[in-house]
Design a protein around this motif. Structure first.
Motif, PDB file in Angstrom:
ATOM      1  N   LEU A 166       8.320  92.861  44.493  1.00 48.04           N
ATOM      2  CA  LEU A 166       9.615  93.552  44.394  1.00 48.04           C
ATOM      3  C   LEU A 166       9.947  93.830  42.934  1.00 48.04           C
ATOM      4  O   LEU A 166      10.412  94.923  42.584  1.00 48.04           O
ATOM      5  N   ASN A 167       9.693  92.823  42.094  1.00 44.48           N
ATOM      6  CA  ASN A 167       9.991  92.996  40.677  1.00 44.48           C
ATOM      7  C   ASN A 167       9.236  94.173  40.101  1.00 44.48           C
ATOM      8  O   ASN A 167       9.770  94.955  39.319  1.00 44.48           O
ATOM      9  N   TYR A 219       7.602  96.774  41.832  1.00 42.66           N
ATOM     10  CA  TYR A 219       7.656  98.093  42.454  1.00 42.66           C
ATOM     11  C   TYR A 219       9.061  98.560  42.796  1.00 42.66           C
ATOM     12  O   TYR A 219       9.278  99.742  42.994  1.00 42.66           O
ATOM     13  N   ALA A 220       9.986  97.632  42.927  1.00 43.93           N
ATOM     14  CA  ALA A 220      11.312  98.062  43.395  1.00 43.93           C
ATOM     15  C   ALA A 220      12.399  97.863  42.340  1.00 43.93           C
ATOM     16  O   ALA A 220      13.136  98.794  42.022  1.00 43.93           O
ATOM     17  N   PHE A 221      12.484  96.646  41.789  1.00 46.98           N
ATOM     18  CA  PHE A 221      13.664  96.347  40.968  1.00 46.98           C
ATOM     19  C   PHE A 221      13.602  97.000  39.598  1.00 46.98           C
ATOM     20  O   PHE A 221      14.626  97.425  39.075  1.00 46.98           O
TER      21      PHE A 221
END
Lengths: 276, 162
Positions: B22-23, B25-27
Protein backbone atom coordinates in the motif's frame (compact mmCIF):
# COMPACT_ATOMS: atom_id res chain seq x y z
CA UNK A 1 -18.83 -25.45 16.43
CA UNK A 2 -16.94 -25.79 13.17
CA UNK A 3 -13.30 -26.78 13.22
CA UNK A 4 -10.48 -24.90 11.59
CA UNK A 5 -8.71 -26.68 8.76
CA UNK A 6 -5.28 -27.20 10.27
CA UNK A 7 -2.60 -29.14 8.46
CA UNK A 8 0.90 -30.02 9.53
CA UNK A 9 3.68 -28.82 7.32
CA UNK A 10 7.31 -29.11 8.29
CA UNK A 11 6.28 -29.28 11.89
CA UNK A 12 4.10 -26.15 11.66
CA UNK A 13 0.38 -26.28 12.40
CA UNK A 14 -0.94 -24.18 9.59
CA UNK A 15 -4.52 -22.97 9.80
CA UNK A 16 -5.49 -22.90 6.15
CA UNK A 17 -8.65 -20.84 6.67
CA UNK A 18 -6.60 -18.13 8.37
CA UNK A 19 -4.08 -18.15 5.55
CA UNK A 20 -6.85 -18.04 2.97
CA UNK A 21 -8.73 -15.25 4.70
CA UNK A 22 -5.59 -13.22 5.34
CA UNK A 23 -4.81 -13.42 1.65
CA UNK A 24 -8.37 -12.46 0.73
CA UNK A 25 -8.41 -9.54 3.17
CA UNK A 26 -5.09 -8.25 1.96
CA UNK A 27 -6.18 -8.61 -1.65
CA UNK A 28 -9.45 -6.79 -1.04
CA UNK A 29 -7.74 -3.94 0.83
CA UNK A 30 -4.94 -3.68 -1.67
CA UNK A 31 -7.22 -3.74 -4.70
CA UNK A 32 -9.55 -1.21 -3.10
CA UNK A 33 -6.69 1.16 -2.32
CA UNK A 34 -4.95 0.44 -5.62
CA UNK A 35 -8.01 1.05 -7.78
CA UNK A 36 -8.96 4.09 -5.73
CA UNK A 37 -5.55 5.66 -6.28
CA UNK A 38 -5.49 5.18 -10.04
CA UNK A 39 -6.24 8.26 -12.12
CA UNK A 40 -5.64 10.52 -9.17
CA UNK A 41 -6.78 14.05 -9.78
CA UNK A 42 -5.98 17.18 -7.85
CA UNK A 43 -8.95 19.23 -8.95
CA UNK A 44 -11.62 16.71 -9.83
CA UNK A 45 -11.38 13.56 -7.68
CA UNK A 46 -13.59 10.60 -8.49
CA UNK A 47 -15.88 8.77 -6.09
CA UNK A 48 -13.33 6.20 -5.01
CA UNK A 49 -10.66 8.84 -4.62
CA UNK A 50 -13.02 10.84 -2.46
CA UNK A 51 -13.63 7.75 -0.35
CA UNK A 52 -9.95 6.95 0.14
CA UNK A 53 -9.24 10.60 0.91
CA UNK A 54 -12.02 10.54 3.46
CA UNK A 55 -10.32 7.52 5.07
CA UNK A 56 -7.00 9.38 5.08
CA UNK A 57 -8.58 12.46 6.66
CA UNK A 58 -10.40 10.29 9.18
CA UNK A 59 -7.16 8.60 10.28
CA UNK A 60 -5.44 12.00 10.31
CA UNK A 61 -8.16 13.12 12.71
CA UNK A 62 -7.51 10.09 14.90
CA UNK A 63 -3.80 10.86 15.01
CA UNK A 64 -4.15 14.55 15.68
CA UNK A 65 -6.62 13.86 18.49
CA UNK A 66 -3.84 11.95 20.26
CA UNK A 67 -0.58 13.59 19.36
CA UNK A 68 1.11 16.35 17.50
CA UNK A 69 0.53 15.83 13.79
CA UNK A 70 4.24 16.42 13.13
CA UNK A 71 5.11 13.48 15.37
CA UNK A 72 2.25 11.38 14.10
CA UNK A 73 2.68 11.87 10.36
CA UNK A 74 4.94 8.81 9.83
CA UNK A 75 2.22 6.60 11.32
CA UNK A 76 -0.50 7.82 8.99
CA UNK A 77 -0.09 5.05 6.45
CA UNK A 78 0.16 2.49 9.25
CA UNK A 79 -3.13 3.75 10.66
CA UNK A 80 -4.86 3.66 7.30
CA UNK A 81 -3.61 0.16 6.59
CA UNK A 82 -4.71 -0.97 10.05
CA UNK A 83 -8.20 0.46 9.91
CA UNK A 84 -8.84 -0.75 6.36
CA UNK A 85 -7.40 -4.19 6.99
CA UNK A 86 -9.32 -4.74 10.23
CA UNK A 87 -12.54 -3.33 8.84
CA UNK A 88 -12.40 -5.50 5.72
CA UNK A 89 -11.44 -8.50 7.85
CA UNK A 90 -14.36 -7.93 10.18
CA UNK A 91 -16.80 -7.60 7.30
CA UNK A 92 -15.58 -10.63 5.37
CA UNK A 93 -17.03 -13.18 7.79
CA UNK A 94 -20.51 -11.65 7.74
CA UNK A 95 -22.18 -12.28 4.37
CA UNK A 96 -21.61 -16.02 4.00
CA UNK A 97 -19.59 -18.99 5.14
CA UNK A 98 -17.95 -21.90 3.41
CA UNK A 99 -18.18 -25.12 5.35
CA UNK A 100 -17.08 -28.56 4.30
CA UNK A 101 -18.18 -31.68 6.19
CA UNK A 102 -16.15 -34.81 6.69
CA UNK A 103 -17.44 -38.23 7.75
CA UNK A 104 -14.24 -40.22 7.78
CA UNK A 105 -10.57 -39.63 8.14
CA UNK A 106 -9.71 -40.60 4.59
CA UNK A 107 -11.72 -37.76 3.07
CA UNK A 108 -10.21 -35.15 5.34
CA UNK A 109 -7.16 -34.47 3.22
CA UNK A 110 -6.04 -31.35 1.42
CA UNK A 111 -2.88 -30.81 -0.60
CA UNK A 112 -2.17 -34.51 0.15
CA UNK A 113 -2.00 -33.81 3.86
CA UNK A 114 -4.48 -34.79 6.55
CA UNK A 115 -6.48 -32.01 8.17
CA UNK A 116 -5.19 -32.56 11.68
CA UNK A 117 -8.03 -30.86 13.51
CA UNK A 118 -10.61 -33.02 11.70
CA UNK A 119 -8.83 -36.31 12.18
CA UNK A 120 -8.35 -35.56 15.87
CA UNK A 121 -12.02 -34.74 16.24
CA UNK A 122 -13.06 -37.89 14.42
CA UNK A 123 -10.77 -39.96 16.62
CA UNK A 124 -12.25 -38.34 19.69
CA UNK A 125 -15.85 -38.92 18.57
CA UNK A 126 -15.10 -42.52 17.61
CA UNK A 127 -13.55 -43.13 21.00
CA UNK A 128 -16.65 -41.65 22.67
CA UNK A 129 -18.94 -43.82 20.54
CA UNK A 130 -17.10 -47.00 21.25
CA UNK A 131 -17.16 -46.12 24.93
CA UNK A 132 -20.91 -45.45 24.95
CA UNK A 133 -21.78 -48.14 22.43
CA UNK A 134 -23.86 -45.85 20.16
CA UNK A 135 -23.39 -45.78 16.40
CA UNK A 136 -24.25 -42.51 14.76
CA UNK A 137 -22.63 -41.14 11.67
CA UNK A 138 -19.67 -38.97 12.54
CA UNK A 139 -19.82 -35.47 11.05
CA UNK A 140 -17.15 -32.81 11.41
CA UNK A 141 -17.66 -29.40 9.82
CA UNK A 142 -14.73 -27.28 8.73
CA UNK A 143 -15.21 -23.57 8.30
CA UNK A 144 -13.09 -22.18 5.47
CA UNK A 145 -14.57 -18.74 5.23
CA UNK A 146 -14.55 -16.52 8.31
CA UNK A 147 -13.18 -13.21 9.49
CA UNK A 148 -9.43 -13.53 9.92
CA UNK A 149 -9.79 -11.33 12.98
CA UNK A 150 -12.07 -13.97 14.48
CA UNK A 151 -8.87 -15.95 15.01
CA UNK A 152 -7.06 -15.19 18.26
CA UNK A 153 -3.69 -15.62 16.59
CA UNK A 154 -4.37 -12.93 13.99
CA UNK A 155 -5.82 -10.39 16.42
CA UNK A 156 -3.09 -10.95 18.94
CA UNK A 157 -0.53 -10.84 16.15
CA UNK A 158 -1.69 -7.34 15.21
CA UNK A 159 -1.78 -6.28 18.86
CA UNK A 160 1.70 -7.67 19.53
CA UNK A 161 3.01 -5.96 16.42
CA UNK A 162 1.70 -2.65 17.74
CA UNK A 163 3.05 -3.44 21.20
CA UNK A 164 6.54 -4.16 19.87
CA UNK A 165 6.49 -1.10 17.63
CA UNK A 166 5.27 1.20 20.40
CA UNK A 167 7.85 0.03 22.91
CA UNK A 168 10.65 0.04 20.37
CA UNK A 169 9.82 3.60 19.38
CA UNK A 170 9.43 4.55 23.02
CA UNK A 171 12.85 3.21 23.89
CA UNK A 172 14.67 4.62 20.86
CA UNK A 173 12.99 7.99 20.45
CA UNK A 174 11.94 8.88 23.95
CA UNK A 175 14.36 6.91 26.10
CA UNK A 176 14.29 9.05 29.22
CA UNK A 177 10.56 9.65 29.26
CA UNK A 178 9.85 6.02 28.46
CA UNK A 179 11.77 4.53 31.38
CA UNK A 180 10.76 7.28 33.74
CA UNK A 181 7.17 6.47 32.99
CA UNK A 182 7.52 3.06 34.68
CA UNK A 183 8.32 4.61 38.05
CA UNK A 184 5.60 7.24 37.92
CA UNK A 185 4.35 8.56 40.23
CA UNK A 186 6.43 6.51 42.74
CA UNK A 187 8.97 3.70 42.41
CA UNK A 188 6.70 1.10 43.97
CA UNK A 189 4.23 1.59 41.10
CA UNK A 190 6.70 -0.27 38.86
CA UNK A 191 4.93 -3.68 39.03
CA UNK A 192 1.58 -2.03 38.38
CA UNK A 193 2.98 -0.17 35.40
CA UNK A 194 4.50 -3.38 34.06
CA UNK A 195 1.21 -5.22 34.47
CA UNK A 196 -0.53 -2.32 32.75
CA UNK A 197 1.74 -2.64 29.74
CA UNK A 198 1.00 -6.33 29.35
CA UNK A 199 -2.70 -5.96 30.03
CA UNK A 200 -2.74 -3.32 27.33
CA UNK A 201 -1.50 -5.64 24.63
CA UNK A 202 -3.78 -8.42 25.85
CA UNK A 203 -6.92 -6.29 25.89
CA UNK A 204 -5.92 -4.66 22.61
CA UNK A 205 -5.89 -7.97 20.74
CA UNK A 206 -8.51 -9.82 22.73
CA UNK A 207 -11.10 -7.07 22.41
CA UNK A 208 -10.97 -7.33 18.64
CA UNK A 209 -10.86 -11.11 18.63
CA UNK A 210 -13.64 -11.47 21.19
CA UNK A 211 -16.06 -9.14 19.46
CA UNK A 212 -15.63 -10.64 16.02
CA UNK A 213 -15.43 -14.22 17.19
CA UNK A 214 -18.55 -13.82 19.33
CA UNK A 215 -20.33 -12.29 16.36
CA UNK A 216 -19.50 -15.27 14.19
CA UNK A 217 -20.48 -17.74 16.91
CA UNK A 218 -23.83 -16.07 17.24
CA UNK A 219 -24.30 -16.18 13.47
CA UNK A 220 -23.62 -19.90 13.38
CA UNK A 221 -25.94 -20.41 16.35
CA UNK A 222 -28.68 -18.46 14.55
CA UNK A 223 -28.11 -20.62 11.47
CA UNK A 224 -28.58 -23.73 13.60
CA UNK A 225 -32.05 -22.44 14.56
CA UNK A 226 -33.23 -23.52 11.10
CA UNK A 227 -33.25 -27.07 12.43
CA UNK A 228 -36.48 -26.25 14.34
CA UNK A 229 -38.86 -26.15 11.38
CA UNK A 230 -40.69 -23.10 10.05
CA UNK A 231 -40.63 -21.14 13.31
CA UNK A 232 -36.93 -21.77 13.53
CA UNK A 233 -36.43 -20.45 9.99
CA UNK A 234 -38.35 -17.28 10.76
CA UNK A 235 -36.50 -16.74 14.01
CA UNK A 236 -33.23 -17.48 12.28
CA UNK A 237 -33.79 -15.04 9.45
CA UNK A 238 -35.08 -12.31 11.78
CA UNK A 239 -32.17 -12.83 14.16
CA UNK A 240 -29.67 -12.87 11.31
CA UNK A 241 -30.99 -9.63 9.85
CA UNK A 242 -30.63 -7.91 13.20
CA UNK A 243 -27.35 -9.49 14.13
CA UNK A 244 -25.70 -9.01 10.73
CA UNK A 245 -26.61 -5.33 10.87
CA UNK A 246 -25.26 -5.06 14.37
CA UNK A 247 -22.14 -6.95 13.36
CA UNK A 248 -21.40 -4.37 10.68
CA UNK A 249 -21.60 -1.76 13.41
CA UNK A 250 -19.45 -3.83 15.78
CA UNK A 251 -16.91 -4.53 13.05
CA UNK A 252 -16.58 -0.82 12.20
CA UNK A 253 -16.33 0.14 15.86
CA UNK A 254 -13.69 -2.49 16.53
CA UNK A 255 -11.61 -1.38 13.56
CA UNK A 256 -11.92 2.20 14.82
CA UNK A 257 -11.10 1.26 18.42
CA UNK A 258 -8.09 -0.84 17.46
CA UNK A 259 -6.69 1.99 15.36
CA UNK A 260 -7.29 4.74 17.87
CA UNK A 261 -5.83 2.63 20.71
CA UNK A 262 -2.75 2.15 18.58
CA UNK A 263 -2.32 5.91 18.47
CA UNK A 264 -3.13 6.29 22.14
CA UNK A 265 -0.39 3.83 23.04
CA UNK A 266 1.97 5.46 20.58
CA UNK A 267 1.36 8.90 22.01
CA UNK A 268 1.82 7.58 25.54
CA UNK A 269 5.16 6.05 24.60
CA UNK A 270 6.36 9.10 22.69
CA UNK A 271 5.05 11.61 25.20
CA UNK A 272 7.82 13.23 27.18
CA UNK A 273 7.02 13.62 30.86
CA UNK A 274 9.08 16.75 31.28
CA UNK A 275 6.11 18.85 32.24
CA UNK A 276 5.14 16.65 35.20
CA UNK B 1 -10.41 -20.68 21.70
CA UNK B 2 -7.75 -21.94 19.38
CA UNK B 3 -4.56 -20.01 19.52
CA UNK B 4 -1.71 -20.89 17.24
CA UNK B 5 1.42 -18.83 16.95
CA UNK B 6 1.64 -19.85 13.30
CA UNK B 7 -1.50 -17.82 12.58
CA UNK B 8 0.04 -14.95 14.50
CA UNK B 9 3.15 -15.04 12.34
CA UNK B 10 1.08 -15.34 9.16
CA UNK B 11 -1.01 -12.37 10.21
CA UNK B 12 2.14 -10.34 10.82
CA UNK B 13 3.65 -11.31 7.49
CA UNK B 14 0.40 -10.62 5.64
CA UNK B 15 -0.03 -7.26 7.33
CA UNK B 16 3.55 -6.21 6.68
CA UNK B 17 3.30 -7.15 3.01
CA UNK B 18 0.01 -5.28 2.73
CA UNK B 19 1.54 -2.26 4.46
CA UNK B 20 4.57 -2.21 2.17
CA UNK B 21 2.49 -2.69 -0.98
CA UNK B 22 0.00 0.00 0.00
CA UNK B 23 2.81 2.36 0.90
CA UNK B 24 4.46 1.82 -2.44
CA UNK B 25 1.50 1.71 -4.80
CA UNK B 26 -1.33 3.56 -3.13
CA UNK B 27 -0.37 5.97 -0.36
CA UNK B 28 2.61 7.61 -1.99
CA UNK B 29 0.69 9.00 -4.95
CA UNK B 30 -2.40 9.62 -2.83
CA UNK B 31 -0.55 11.68 -0.23
CA UNK B 32 1.27 13.67 -2.88
CA UNK B 33 -2.02 14.45 -4.61
CA UNK B 34 -3.61 15.52 -1.31
CA UNK B 35 -0.60 17.69 -0.58
CA UNK B 36 -0.87 19.23 -4.05
CA UNK B 37 -4.55 19.92 -3.48
CA UNK B 38 -3.76 21.57 -0.15
CA UNK B 39 -1.18 23.77 -1.83
CA UNK B 40 -3.60 24.52 -4.66
CA UNK B 41 -6.28 25.57 -2.22
CA UNK B 42 -3.84 27.75 -0.30
CA UNK B 43 -2.63 29.29 -3.51
CA UNK B 44 -6.14 29.96 -4.71
CA UNK B 45 -7.10 31.50 -1.40
CA UNK B 46 -4.05 33.73 -1.70
CA UNK B 47 -4.98 34.63 -5.25
CA UNK B 48 -8.54 35.36 -4.26
CA UNK B 49 -7.26 37.66 -1.53
CA UNK B 50 -5.05 39.52 -3.97
CA UNK B 51 -7.82 39.77 -6.52
CA UNK B 52 -10.16 41.18 -3.92
CA UNK B 53 -7.61 43.77 -2.87
CA UNK B 54 -7.06 44.71 -6.48
CA UNK B 55 -10.78 44.93 -7.00
CA UNK B 56 -11.06 47.21 -3.97
CA UNK B 57 -8.35 49.43 -5.36
CA UNK B 58 -10.08 49.51 -8.72
CA UNK B 59 -13.40 50.36 -7.14
CA UNK B 60 -11.76 53.18 -5.24
CA UNK B 61 -10.15 54.46 -8.41
CA UNK B 62 -13.40 54.21 -10.28
CA UNK B 63 -15.19 56.09 -7.55
CA UNK B 64 -12.62 58.86 -7.70
CA UNK B 65 -12.78 58.94 -11.48
CA UNK B 66 -16.54 59.14 -11.35
CA UNK B 67 -16.35 61.95 -8.83
CA UNK B 68 -13.85 63.74 -11.04
CA UNK B 69 -16.04 63.25 -14.08
CA UNK B 70 -19.05 64.60 -12.25
CA UNK B 71 -17.08 67.64 -11.13
CA UNK B 72 -15.81 68.19 -14.65
CA UNK B 73 -19.27 67.91 -16.07
CA UNK B 74 -20.57 70.39 -13.51
CA UNK B 75 -17.74 72.79 -14.33
CA UNK B 76 -18.37 72.47 -18.03
CA UNK B 77 -22.05 73.17 -17.56
CA UNK B 78 -21.31 76.18 -15.39
CA UNK B 79 -18.81 77.48 -17.85
CA UNK B 80 -21.14 77.05 -20.79
CA UNK B 81 -23.91 78.74 -18.88
CA UNK B 82 -21.67 81.73 -18.22
CA UNK B 83 -20.42 81.90 -21.79
CA UNK B 84 -23.89 81.55 -23.20
CA UNK B 85 -25.27 84.36 -21.04
CA UNK B 86 -22.28 86.47 -21.93
CA UNK B 87 -22.75 85.73 -25.60
CA UNK B 88 -26.42 86.51 -25.37
CA UNK B 89 -25.65 89.82 -23.78
CA UNK B 90 -23.07 90.48 -26.45
CA UNK B 91 -25.45 89.59 -29.22
CA UNK B 92 -28.13 91.85 -27.76
CA UNK B 93 -25.61 94.62 -27.44
CA UNK B 94 -24.52 94.19 -31.00
CA UNK B 95 -28.11 94.13 -32.18
CA UNK B 96 -28.86 97.29 -30.30
CA UNK B 97 -25.86 99.05 -31.76
CA UNK B 98 -26.80 97.87 -35.18
CA UNK B 99 -30.32 99.08 -34.71
CA UNK B 100 -29.13 102.47 -33.54
CA UNK B 101 -26.74 102.70 -36.44
CA UNK B 102 -29.43 101.77 -38.91
CA UNK B 103 -31.83 104.28 -37.45
CA UNK B 104 -29.26 107.05 -37.55
CA UNK B 105 -28.45 106.24 -41.12
CA UNK B 106 -32.10 106.24 -42.01
CA UNK B 107 -32.63 109.57 -40.29
CA UNK B 108 -29.66 111.00 -42.10
CA UNK B 109 -30.91 109.73 -45.45
CA UNK B 110 -34.34 111.13 -44.82
CA UNK B 111 -32.82 114.50 -43.97
CA UNK B 112 -30.73 114.48 -47.11
CA UNK B 113 -33.65 113.51 -49.26
CA UNK B 114 -35.81 116.17 -47.68
CA UNK B 115 -33.19 118.82 -48.17
CA UNK B 116 -32.69 117.80 -51.74
CA UNK B 117 -36.45 117.81 -52.33
CA UNK B 118 -36.81 121.20 -50.70
CA UNK B 119 -33.97 122.56 -52.85
CA UNK B 120 -35.46 121.16 -55.99
CA UNK B 121 -38.90 122.36 -55.08
CA UNK B 122 -37.58 125.77 -54.36
CA UNK B 123 -35.88 126.09 -57.71
CA UNK B 124 -38.93 124.75 -59.51
CA UNK B 125 -41.25 127.08 -57.60
CA UNK B 126 -39.05 130.02 -58.77
CA UNK B 127 -39.26 128.94 -62.38
CA UNK B 128 -42.96 128.17 -62.20
CA UNK B 129 -43.73 131.44 -60.47
CA UNK B 130 -41.73 133.31 -63.02
CA UNK B 131 -43.66 131.48 -65.73
CA UNK B 132 -46.97 132.16 -64.01
CA UNK B 133 -45.97 135.73 -63.52
CA UNK B 134 -44.96 136.12 -67.09
CA UNK B 135 -48.23 134.55 -68.26
CA UNK B 136 -50.20 136.80 -65.95
CA UNK B 137 -48.29 139.81 -67.10
CA UNK B 138 -48.70 138.83 -70.72
CA UNK B 139 -52.48 138.55 -70.27
CA UNK B 140 -52.78 141.89 -68.36
CA UNK B 141 -50.77 143.63 -70.92
CA UNK B 142 -52.91 142.33 -73.85
CA UNK B 143 -56.14 143.58 -72.07
CA UNK B 144 -55.61 147.13 -73.54
CA UNK B 145 -57.78 149.79 -71.95
CA UNK B 146 -57.49 148.84 -68.39
CA UNK B 147 -53.83 148.36 -68.83
CA UNK B 148 -53.29 151.59 -70.56
CA UNK B 149 -55.23 153.41 -67.92
CA UNK B 150 -53.14 151.64 -65.24
CA UNK B 151 -49.95 152.53 -67.05
CA UNK B 152 -51.06 156.05 -67.55
CA UNK B 153 -51.98 156.33 -63.93
CA UNK B 154 -48.55 155.08 -62.96
CA UNK B 155 -46.97 157.45 -65.40
CA UNK B 156 -49.08 160.34 -64.09
CA UNK B 157 -48.18 159.58 -60.57
CA UNK B 158 -44.50 159.38 -61.54
CA UNK B 159 -44.87 162.53 -63.68
CA UNK B 160 -47.05 164.31 -61.04
CA UNK B 161 -44.53 164.03 -58.43
CA UNK B 162 -41.67 164.83 -60.44
Amino acid sequence: MHKSPIIEWHGLNIDLSVVLMLVVSCLVVFLLAFIATRNLSVENPGKLQNFIEWVVDFVKGLISSNMDMKKGKPFLSLGITLIMFIFVSNMLGLPFGVVTEYHDKEAAHIFGKPIVSVTEQIDKLQAEQTASGEHEEIEVGVAWWKSPTADAGVSMGLAIMIFVMVHFLGITRNTKGYFKHYVQPYVFFLPINLIEQFSKVLTHGMRLYGNIFAGEVLISVLLKLTAFGVGGWIASVAGLVVWQGFSIFVGSIQAFVFTILTFVYLSQALESHEEH
Amino acid sequence: MEFSWESLVFALIAFLILYLLLNKYAFGPLFSVMEKRRELVLQQVEEAKQTREQANVYVEEQKQALQQARKDAYDIIEQSKQTSSKQAAQIIELAKEEAVRLKDEAVRDIENEKNKAVEQLRSEVGVVSVKIASKLIEKEVKDDSVQEELVDQYLKEVGGRS
